[in-house]
Scaffold this motif. Sequence first.
Motif, PDB file in Angstrom:
ATOM      1  N   THR A  81       3.609  11.404  -0.141  1.00 28.44           N
ATOM      2  CA  THR A  81       4.355  11.144   1.097  1.00 28.44           C
ATOM      3  C   THR A  81       4.524  12.409   1.921  1.00 28.44           C
ATOM      4  OG1 THR A  81       5.548   9.309   0.075  1.00 28.44           O
ATOM      5  CG2 THR A  81       6.533  10.284   2.027  1.00 28.44           C
ATOM      6  N   GLU A  82       4.857  13.524   1.248  1.00 25.67           N
ATOM      7  CA  GLU A  82       5.080  14.770   1.985  1.00 25.67           C
ATOM      8  C   GLU A  82       3.803  15.261   2.644  1.00 25.67           C
ATOM      9  OE1 GLU A  82       6.991  17.701  -0.377  1.00 25.67           O
ATOM     10  OE2 GLU A  82       8.900  16.617  -0.479  1.00 25.67           O
ATOM     11  N   VAL A  83       2.673  15.102   1.942  1.00 25.19           N
ATOM     12  CA  VAL A  83       1.397  15.520   2.533  1.00 25.19           C
ATOM     13  C   VAL A  83       1.094  14.659   3.757  1.00 25.19           C
ATOM     14  CG1 VAL A  83      -1.096  15.639   2.184  1.00 25.19           C
ATOM     15  CG2 VAL A  83       0.449  16.433   0.393  1.00 25.19           C
ATOM     16  N   ALA A  84       1.319  13.334   3.616  1.00 29.78           N
ATOM     17  CA  ALA A  84       1.044  12.432   4.740  1.00 29.78           C
ATOM     18  C   ALA A  84       2.025  12.653   5.882  1.00 29.78           C
ATOM     19  CB  ALA A  84       1.108  10.974   4.260  1.00 29.78           C
ATOM     20  N   GLU A  85       3.308  12.798   5.538  1.00 31.97           N
ATOM     21  CA  GLU A  85       4.325  12.941   6.574  1.00 31.97           C
ATOM     22  C   GLU A  85       4.244  14.280   7.277  1.00 31.97           C
ATOM     23  OE1 GLU A  85       7.872  12.211   4.409  1.00 31.97           O
ATOM     24  OE2 GLU A  85       7.741  10.017   4.602  1.00 31.97           O
ATOM     25  N   ARG A  88       2.003  13.193  10.178  1.00 29.06           N
ATOM     26  CA  ARG A  88       2.279  12.061  11.058  1.00 29.06           C
ATOM     27  C   ARG A  88       3.726  11.568  11.008  1.00 29.06           C
ATOM     28  NH1 ARG A  88      -0.698   9.376   6.787  1.00 29.06           N
ATOM     29  NH2 ARG A  88       0.606   7.804   5.748  1.00 29.06           N
ATOM     30  N   GLY A  89       4.612  12.267  10.296  1.00 28.84           N
ATOM     31  CA  GLY A  89       6.012  11.861  10.247  1.00 28.84           C
ATOM     32  C   GLY A  89       6.283  10.806   9.181  1.00 28.84           C
ATOM     33  N   PHE A  90       7.542  10.409   9.058  1.00 35.10           N
ATOM     34  CA  PHE A  90       7.935   9.445   8.040  1.00 35.10           C
ATOM     35  C   PHE A  90       7.278   8.090   8.295  1.00 35.10           C
ATOM     36  CE2 PHE A  90      12.032  12.029   8.049  1.00 35.10           C
ATOM     37  CZ  PHE A  90      11.632  12.787   6.960  1.00 35.10           C
ATOM     38  N   THR A  91       6.845   7.459   7.192  1.00 36.25           N
ATOM     39  CA  THR A  91       6.236   6.133   7.291  1.00 36.25           C
ATOM     40  C   THR A  91       6.730   5.268   6.138  1.00 36.25           C
ATOM     41  OG1 THR A  91       4.320   6.808   5.950  1.00 36.25           O
ATOM     42  CG2 THR A  91       4.117   7.028   8.353  1.00 36.25           C
ATOM     43  N   GLY A  92       6.465   3.968   6.232  1.00 37.33           N
ATOM     44  CA  GLY A  92       6.757   3.053   5.143  1.00 37.33           C
ATOM     45  C   GLY A  92       8.022   2.239   5.364  1.00 37.33           C
ATOM     46  N   LEU A  93       8.351   1.435   4.360  1.00 38.49           N
ATOM     47  CA  LEU A  93       9.488   0.520   4.410  1.00 38.49           C
ATOM     48  C   LEU A  93      10.643   1.080   3.594  1.00 38.49           C
ATOM     49  CD1 LEU A  93      10.692  -2.343   5.052  1.00 38.49           C
ATOM     50  CD2 LEU A  93       9.655  -3.090   2.891  1.00 38.49           C
ATOM     51  N   ILE A  94      11.851   1.035   4.134  1.00 36.74           N
ATOM     52  CA  ILE A  94      13.069   1.402   3.403  1.00 36.74           C
ATOM     53  C   ILE A  94      13.905   0.141   3.225  1.00 36.74           C
ATOM     54  CG2 ILE A  94      15.174   2.782   3.381  1.00 36.74           C
ATOM     55  CD1 ILE A  94      13.797   4.857   5.079  1.00 36.74           C
ATOM     56  N   ARG A  95      14.190  -0.211   1.979  1.00 39.04           N
ATOM     57  CA  ARG A  95      15.024  -1.377   1.679  1.00 39.04           C
ATOM     58  C   ARG A  95      16.457  -0.899   1.420  1.00 39.04           C
ATOM     59  NH1 ARG A  95      10.195  -2.433  -1.159  1.00 39.04           N
ATOM     60  NH2 ARG A  95       9.103  -4.295  -0.433  1.00 39.04           N
ATOM     61  N   LEU A  96      17.414  -1.492   2.144  1.00 42.23           N
ATOM     62  CA  LEU A  96      18.805  -1.043   2.056  1.00 42.23           C
ATOM     63  C   LEU A  96      19.730  -2.221   1.795  1.00 42.23           C
ATOM     64  CD1 LEU A  96      17.535   0.395   5.012  1.00 42.23           C
ATOM     65  CD2 LEU A  96      19.275   1.996   4.240  1.00 42.23           C
ATOM     66  N   SER A  97      20.890  -1.902   1.224  1.00 43.52           N
ATOM     67  CA  SER A  97      21.950  -2.887   1.010  1.00 43.52           C
ATOM     68  C   SER A  97      23.253  -2.300   1.535  1.00 43.52           C
ATOM     69  CB  SER A  97      22.083  -3.214  -0.484  1.00 43.52           C
ATOM     70  OG  SER A  97      23.215  -4.032  -0.722  1.00 43.52           O
ATOM     71  N   ALA A  98      24.117  -3.181   2.084  1.00 40.67           N
ATOM     72  CA  ALA A  98      25.411  -2.734   2.605  1.00 40.67           C
ATOM     73  C   ALA A  98      26.359  -3.924   2.650  1.00 40.67           C
ATOM     74  CB  ALA A  98      25.256  -2.139   4.005  1.00 40.67           C
ATOM     75  N   PRO A  99      27.688  -3.678   2.614  1.00 44.06           N
ATOM     76  CA  PRO A  99      28.650  -4.768   2.797  1.00 44.06           C
ATOM     77  C   PRO A  99      28.471  -5.417   4.162  1.00 44.06           C
ATOM     78  CG  PRO A  99      29.731  -2.783   1.966  1.00 44.06           C
ATOM     79  CD  PRO A  99      28.343  -2.385   2.365  1.00 44.06           C
ATOM     80  N   VAL A 100      28.832  -6.706   4.259  1.00 44.46           N
ATOM     81  CA  VAL A 100      28.511  -7.486   5.453  1.00 44.46           C
ATOM     82  C   VAL A 100      29.136  -6.897   6.721  1.00 44.46           C
ATOM     83  CG1 VAL A 100      28.692  -9.743   6.569  1.00 44.46           C
ATOM     84  CG2 VAL A 100      28.204  -9.605   4.110  1.00 44.46           C
ATOM     85  N   THR A 101      30.468  -6.787   6.755  1.00 49.33           N
ATOM     86  CA  THR A 101      31.127  -6.316   7.981  1.00 49.33           C
ATOM     87  C   THR A 101      30.706  -4.890   8.315  1.00 49.33           C
ATOM     88  OG1 THR A 101      33.025  -7.755   7.606  1.00 49.33           O
ATOM     89  CG2 THR A 101      33.346  -5.899   9.096  1.00 49.33           C
ATOM     90  N   PHE A 102      30.713  -4.015   7.331  1.00 51.13           N
ATOM     91  CA  PHE A 102      30.328  -2.627   7.548  1.00 51.13           C
ATOM     92  C   PHE A 102      28.881  -2.539   8.016  1.00 51.13           C
ATOM     93  CE2 PHE A 102      28.779   1.496   5.814  1.00 51.13           C
ATOM     94  CZ  PHE A 102      29.578   2.331   6.583  1.00 51.13           C
ATOM     95  N   ALA A 117      13.934   7.698  16.297  1.00 48.16           N
ATOM     96  CA  ALA A 117      13.322   9.024  16.125  1.00 48.16           C
ATOM     97  C   ALA A 117      12.176   9.005  15.121  1.00 48.16           C
ATOM     98  CB  ALA A 117      14.387  10.031  15.677  1.00 48.16           C
ATOM     99  N   HIS A 118      11.992   7.873  14.406  1.00 50.50           N
ATOM    100  CA  HIS A 118      10.950   7.790  13.370  1.00 50.50           C
ATOM    101  C   HIS A 118      10.233   6.450  13.491  1.00 50.50           C
ATOM    102  CE1 HIS A 118      12.662  11.382  11.535  1.00 50.50           C
ATOM    103  NE2 HIS A 118      13.843  10.817  11.627  1.00 50.50           N
ATOM    104  N   PRO A 119       9.354   6.308  14.466  1.00 48.88           N
ATOM    105  CA  PRO A 119       8.705   5.021  14.744  1.00 48.88           C
ATOM    106  C   PRO A 119       7.789   4.527  13.632  1.00 48.88           C
ATOM    107  CG  PRO A 119       7.745   6.776  16.082  1.00 48.88           C
ATOM    108  CD  PRO A 119       8.974   7.347  15.443  1.00 48.88           C
ATOM    109  N   GLY A 120       7.439   5.383  12.692  1.00 48.58           N
ATOM    110  CA  GLY A 120       6.579   4.962  11.590  1.00 48.58           C
ATOM    111  C   GLY A 120       7.319   4.260  10.465  1.00 48.58           C
TER     112      GLY A 120
END
Length: 298
Positions: A81-85, A88-102, A117-120
């Motif tokens: 990832t560091e070599v690629a980024e 061309r900057g950060f790429t890929g999918l980030i999966r996140l979880s958070a409480p509903v209201t927050f 700031a990170h369209p990739g």
Amino acid sequence: MDLIDELRAFVATAQTGSFTAAADQMGVSNRLTSKYVAALEARLGVRLLQRTTRRVGLTPAGADLLARAPGLLDDLDELITEVAEGSRGFTGLIRLSAPVTFGEIWVAPMLARFGAAHPGLAFDLRLTDRFVDLASEGIDLAFRIGRSEMQSLKQRKLGALRSLVVASPDYLAQHGPPAHPADLAQHACILDTNRRAPRRWVFVRDGAETVVEISGRYQVNSARAAAELAAAGHGLAYVPRLALHEALAQGRLVPVLNEYTSESGVLSAVWLEGRALPRKLRALIDFAQEDLRGTGIL
């Protein structure tokens, strides 16, 4: 077969305890996941997993491999990832979880600001008020309010979310504001069942703690709903400040018991223990911490 794919299949199966869950996490078929693990066992000449009808467990050799394989895979991913980024900057999918209201009030808009700031990058945000199992559900990063008892997680504290007791001006004109937490027993109170102890409101003044048992006709599992019921004149609500910004600014709600320090929930970013944190996740956490400072919700 590719050794890296075999190791990924083994780690996913060992961490989730299921070929099916591992296949879902990797985005491949159940059959292919099982085939990868069998190929790795043949390559090493040892059995790594004990298969039963209900669950997959580790052999001693499997436990030894699991102790080191995730770190090796993470190091490899980070290197690639560091070599690629770097070009061309950060790429890929980030999966996140958070409480509903927050998540609705802050996490989703914050991700939009970070993503600009990170369209990739792409984001998969899953909102739920339960503490999800990051390994079995393939979550890269979770935002949590309150202390986690999970020993398998690493965390960075981002701040503390303070709660306020609020009521509508009409309610206060009719019933009067409470002068002391003990006065809450004489008021209609709205219970938020997402709180650790919904019927026990805690206040501190000059180092002395006061705990009040409250009651009321309405109980909801949403801070936003509790705030709206209070704004409609149905009683007092004990709500995190993050859900009150607009109602306070518009004068639909008024804080009371301001001389007391109210409860606050620790806000943290958490991820799985034993995994090197990719640069894009470190950057997201850094951005989130800085973004919070300008929101006024802490």
